[in-house]
Design an enzyme around this catalytic site. Structure first.
Site, PDB file in Angstrom:
ATOM      1  N   ASP A   1       0.743  -1.074   0.201  1.00  0.00           N
ATOM      2  CA  ASP A   1      -0.111   0.034   0.047  1.00  0.00           C
ATOM      3  C   ASP A   1       0.819   1.351  -0.093  1.00  0.00           C
ATOM      4  OD1 ASP A   1      -3.020   0.698   0.678  1.00  0.00           O
ATOM      5  OD2 ASP A   1      -1.500   2.315   1.694  1.00  0.00           O
TER       6      ASP A   1
ATOM      7  N   ASP B   1      -4.271   2.701  -4.600  1.00  0.00           N
ATOM      8  CA  ASP B   1      -2.953   2.924  -3.927  1.00  0.00           C
ATOM      9  C   ASP B   1      -2.371   1.498  -3.522  1.00  0.00           C
ATOM     10  OD1 ASP B   1      -4.750   2.555  -1.829  1.00  0.00           O
ATOM     11  OD2 ASP B   1      -4.089   4.165  -0.648  1.00  0.00           O
TER      12      ASP B   1
END
Length: 212
Positions: A96, A151
Site C-alpha cells: 500500500d 494505492d
C-alpha cells in the site's frame, strides 16, 4: 493507408472485439485497394492485436499490470505451481502506498500520479537488479507486479523465500523514499505498508492476497 498502431486510450474490456473488428475491416480495405501487401496486412494486424491485448492488462499510469492482468497472470502461475514439488514456490507481497489521498487533496492529483509512477518505476528497478539473486535460488523465476487498487499493489516473486523478499522490499522502500524526496521535495518521507505471505499449493488469488 491507415497509420499503424492507432489504438484507443483507456478502452474498456468489452470494447476489444468491436475495435478489433472495425480496425480489421479498415486494414482489409487497404489491402483490397493495394495500399498494403498481404504480408504487411498480417504483420500490422498481429502487431496491433498484441498491443491492444497489452493495453487490456496494463495500468496506463504506472505501466504495471492492472487488476485484471495481475489476477490472470497469478491464476496461471498458481495452476503451474500446483504440479511442482515442495510446499511453496514463492512469496506474495501486498503493498500500500501510504498517504496517497492526503497528497492528492493537498498537492493535487498530478502529484499523486507522479508519486505512483515513481513507486512503480522503483519497484521495477529493484526487481530487475534482484533477479540474478533469485535465479540462484530457483531457475524458474516468475515476477508479477500489478496495481490492484488506487494505492494498492501486488508483487509476486516466484522462486523467492521470505528473507529474500523482505530484503527486496526493504531496498525498494529505501529507494522509493530517496526518489520521491528528490522528485517531489514537498513529500519529506514517503512510506509504504507491506504484508508478505508464502504462496502454497491450493491457494487462489483471493486467498493469497487476503492472507498477505
Amino acid at each position: 493507408m491507415t497509420e499503424g498502431k492507432v489504438l484507443p486510450e483507456n478502452f474498456r474490456p468489452d470494447e476489444h472485439e468491436k475495435w478489433v473488428q472495425e480496425h480489421y475491416n479498415k486494414r482489409l480495405e487497404d489491402y483490397k485497394n493495394a495500399e498494403i501487401t498481404q504480408e504487411q496486412l498480417v504483420e500490422l494486424l498481429i502487431s496491433e492485436r498484441e498491443h491492444l491485448e497489452s493495453q487490456a492488462t496494463t495500468d496506463s499510469l504506472t505501466g504495471a499490470l492492472n487488476k485484471r492482468g495481475f489476477t490472470n497472470e497469478l491464476t496461471t502461475e498458481l495452476e503451474t505451481i500446483s504440479h511442482l514439488p515442495g510446499d511453496h514456490t514463492g512469496v506474495l507481497a501486498f503493498i500500500d502506498v501510504d498517504q496517497l489521498k492526503p497528497i492528492n487533496d493537498t498537492h493535487g492529483h498530478a502529484a499523486g500520479d507522479q508519486l505512483l509512477k515513481i513507486f512503480a518505476n522503483t519497484i521495477h528497478e529493484v526487481i530487475d537488479k534482484s533477479l540474478e539473486v533469485i535465479y540462484l535460488r530457483d531457475p524458474r523465476v516468475v515476477t508479477l507486479f500489478g496495481r490492484i487498487g488506487g494505492d494498492e499493489f501486488g508483487l509476486y516473486l516466484g522462486g523467492c523465500d521470505r528473507k529474500l523478499a523482505e530484503t527486496i522490499i526493504h531496498t525498494a522502500r529505501t529507494h522509493i523514499q530517496e526518489n520521491v524526496s528528490t522528485t517531489l521535495p514537498f513529500i519529506p518521507q514517503q512510506t509504504i505498508s507491506t504484508g508478505l505471505t508464502y504462496v502454497k499449493k491450493g491457494d487462489t488469488v483471493e486467498s493469497s492476497l487476503e492472507r498477505a
